[in-house]
Design an enzyme around this catalytic site. Structure first.
Site, PDB file in Angstrom:
ATOM      1  N   LYS A 283       0.843  -1.195   0.000  1.00 34.18           N
ATOM      2  CA  LYS A 283       0.000   0.000   0.000  1.00 34.18           C
ATOM      3  C   LYS A 283       0.879   1.247   0.000  1.00 34.18           C
ATOM      4  CE  LYS A 283      -3.927  -1.853   2.628  1.00 34.18           C
ATOM      5  NZ  LYS A 283      -4.914  -1.717   1.555  1.00 34.18           N
ATOM      6  N   ARG A 357     -10.090 -11.599   1.562  1.00 34.96           N
ATOM      7  CA  ARG A 357     -10.935 -12.624   0.943  1.00 34.96           C
ATOM      8  C   ARG A 357     -10.249 -13.988   0.948  1.00 34.96           C
ATOM      9  NH1 ARG A 357     -11.210  -9.057  -4.422  1.00 34.96           N
ATOM     10  NH2 ARG A 357     -11.113  -7.483  -2.776  1.00 34.96           N
TER      11      ARG A 357
END
Ligand code: BES
Ligand code: MN
Ligand code: ZN
Length: 504
Positions: A283, A357
């Site tokens: 990020k 996920r």
């Protein structure tokens, strides 16, 4: 950080004169300022009306006015708090949040509220709303200073009910019991969400789960990195493998409906990424500290469990928390890797920042193996949910409209905003991989919250399933409306309502 017991002592009392308090809280709806003033001694009424005339207090939601009582009533102040349009439970809860903040800002720790109500259920709902609001509004995030400053707390709250009305008293006592359990659950979730990554690792989260299980006499199993890999949890092992703080698979069981054969087992699966750097798909640095909240889903399911156990709700739950730290390292998952999940399905990893996920895939499969017949996952899954809904609403994806309908109506009565996304076949197409059963991220950013949710739904299969994306709601950069800065505990109230069956 164990569950912090509420430090507020509530009493339900008929006796007006017993509680010596700092402030009486008066709830006022818009258009009712004159009527409220008529209930106050003249000088106070004049002051309230003057504020209204000058446009300073119209009893809008969020408005509060602290009037010094100068001995005219048996408390130092009268705190007027605006309800907005009508005295619904939601408006009472919000007005109570603002009231608590106004009291604490003036270091006033003892309050009295005169409740009103119709039947027993109305008394219960209103009391729950008021007590919940006061407890949530009194929340303070944990601080880690060398010399933490003394902060005033809401120490005592007297809830005044009319004398001789047994039904009112019973309703109020019921509402108070619900409020205490729910608010403790929400504030616990907030506390956990606010813990920085160095103070809450995957093993730390496991410790939390063990402590909560011990407090409520529940079974808790924790698989360490070797055990979970040996069981085939290749998603969790891969995401957690990049960190020196190894992953954990946490499971808890609450058998409240053990006597009812055939009862549903609700599986609550919470994303437990204790810090998300993005991994090799790193990020950008700006604002990355928000990612201490990437275990917000895990915090919510633990908060729900605390409330459900405290209230002894007759339902069966299994809680599953896949916990990991998403870090770049020589052992980290890489873009292009193909991993094998617990279900046996393979996953092509096209972006290591879509890690939630992956761990939830194993979490969902594990919950099914532990007997879950319905699934709710809670996850700070996407930044895309902020694009769609801002920090206003939690996004939902589901494979079962009836189940989703029940959850949405629970959200409504809990006063939390949840908005459903569509589940069209075209979105499933976007997750197709050329080399594996599914890929974890699409080639573009379109419909990111839907495809993220549907990736998890792939592993739910035919089991009724709802995904709640709290990427916008679990954590706020600043206090906003009734919600505090930092962890919010969003979805604890909704899920507790759902689990209890309505009315709560
Ligand atoms: N934890 C983040 C999602 C997130 C971002 C929550 C900002 C709250 C605020 C999640 O793991 C993530 O990084 N998602 C990616 C998915 C993408 C790579 C497909 C995202 O949203 O950018
Ligand atoms: Mn991520
Ligand atoms: Zn994440």
């Amino acid at each position: 950080m164990p569950v912090r017991k509420s430090s507020t002592a509530f009493v339900v009392t008929e006796n007006e004169s017993i509680p010596v308090v700092d402030a009486h809280i008066v709830y006022i709806a818009e258009g009712q300022v004159e009527a409220a003033a008529a209930q106050l001694p003249q000088p106070l009424a004049d002051e309230l009306l003057s504020l209204k005339e000058r446009g300073l207090f119209a009893a809008k939601a969020g408005q509060t006015e602290l009037l010094p009582a100068f001995g005219l009533v048996p408390s130092r102040y009268v705190l007027c708090t605006g309800l907005g349009e009508a005295a619904t439970p939601g408006a009472l809860r919000a007005a109570s949040v603002y009231a608590a903040r106004a009291l604490l800002a003036r270091q006033l720790g003892r309050a009295a509220v005169r409740l009103e109500g119709g039947g027993a259920n109305d008394w219960r709902d209103r009391t729950q709303a008021v007590a919940e609001g006061l407890l949530l509004g009194g929340y303070r995030m944990p601080v880690f200073r060398r010399a933490p400053e003394e902060a005033t707390e809401l120490r005592e709250v007297a809830l005044l009910v009319p004398p001789g009305e047994a039904e009112a008293r019973r309703g109020a006592e019921d509402g108070l019991r619900l409020a205490l359990a729910v608010a403790e659950g929400v504030n616990y979730a907030r506390d956990l969400t606010n813990l920085p990554g160095n103070r809450l690792t995957p093993e730390g989260l496991a410790e939390e789960a063990r402590a909560l299980a011990k407090q409520h006499g529940l079974a808790c199993t924790v698989l360490d990195e070797r055990e979970l890999a040996a069981q085939g949890m290749g998603g969790l092992a891969a995401v957690g493998g990049g960190s020196d703080n190894p992953p954990r698979m946490i499971a808890l069981r609450y058998d409240g409906a053990a006597g009812r054969p055939g009862a549903d087992v609700i599986g609550l699966v919470g994303k437990g990424i204790t810090f998300d750097t993005g991994g090799i798909s790193l990020k950008k640095p700006e604002g990355m500290e928000e990612m201490i909240s990437d275990m917000g889903g895990a915090a919510v399911v633990l908060g729900v469990l605390h409330a459900v156990c405290t209230l002894r709700v007759p339902v069966n739950l299994v809680l599953v928390i896949p916990a990991a730290e998403n870090m770049p390292s020589g052992r980290a998952l890489k873009p292009g890797d193909v991993i094998t999940s617990l279900s046996g399905h393979t996953i092509e990893v096209t972006n290591t920042d879509a890690e939630g996920r992956i761990v939830l895939a194993d979490g969902i499969t594990y919950a099914k193996r532990l007997g879950a017949t319905k699934l709710i996952d809670v996850a700070t899954l996407t930044g895309a949910v902020l694009v769609a809904l801002a920090d206003v609403a939690t996004g939902a994806v589901s494979n079962d409209d009836a189940f989703l309908g029940e959850l949405l109506s629970a959200a409504k009565s809990a006063g939390e905003k949840v908005w459903p996304f569509p589940n069209y076949p075209e979105y499933h197409e976007m997750l197709k991989s050329d080399v594996a059963d599914i890929r974890n991220a699409t080639s573009h950013r379109h419909a990111g919250s839907i495809t993220g949710g549907l990736f998890i739904g792939f592993f739910a299969g035919d089991t009724p399933w709802i995904h709640l994306d709290t990427g916008g709601t679990a954590w706020l950069w600043d206090e906003k409306g009734t919600e505090p800065k930092g962890g919010t505990g969003a979805m604890v109230r909704t899920i507790v309502r759902y689990v209890c069956g309505e009315p709560l």
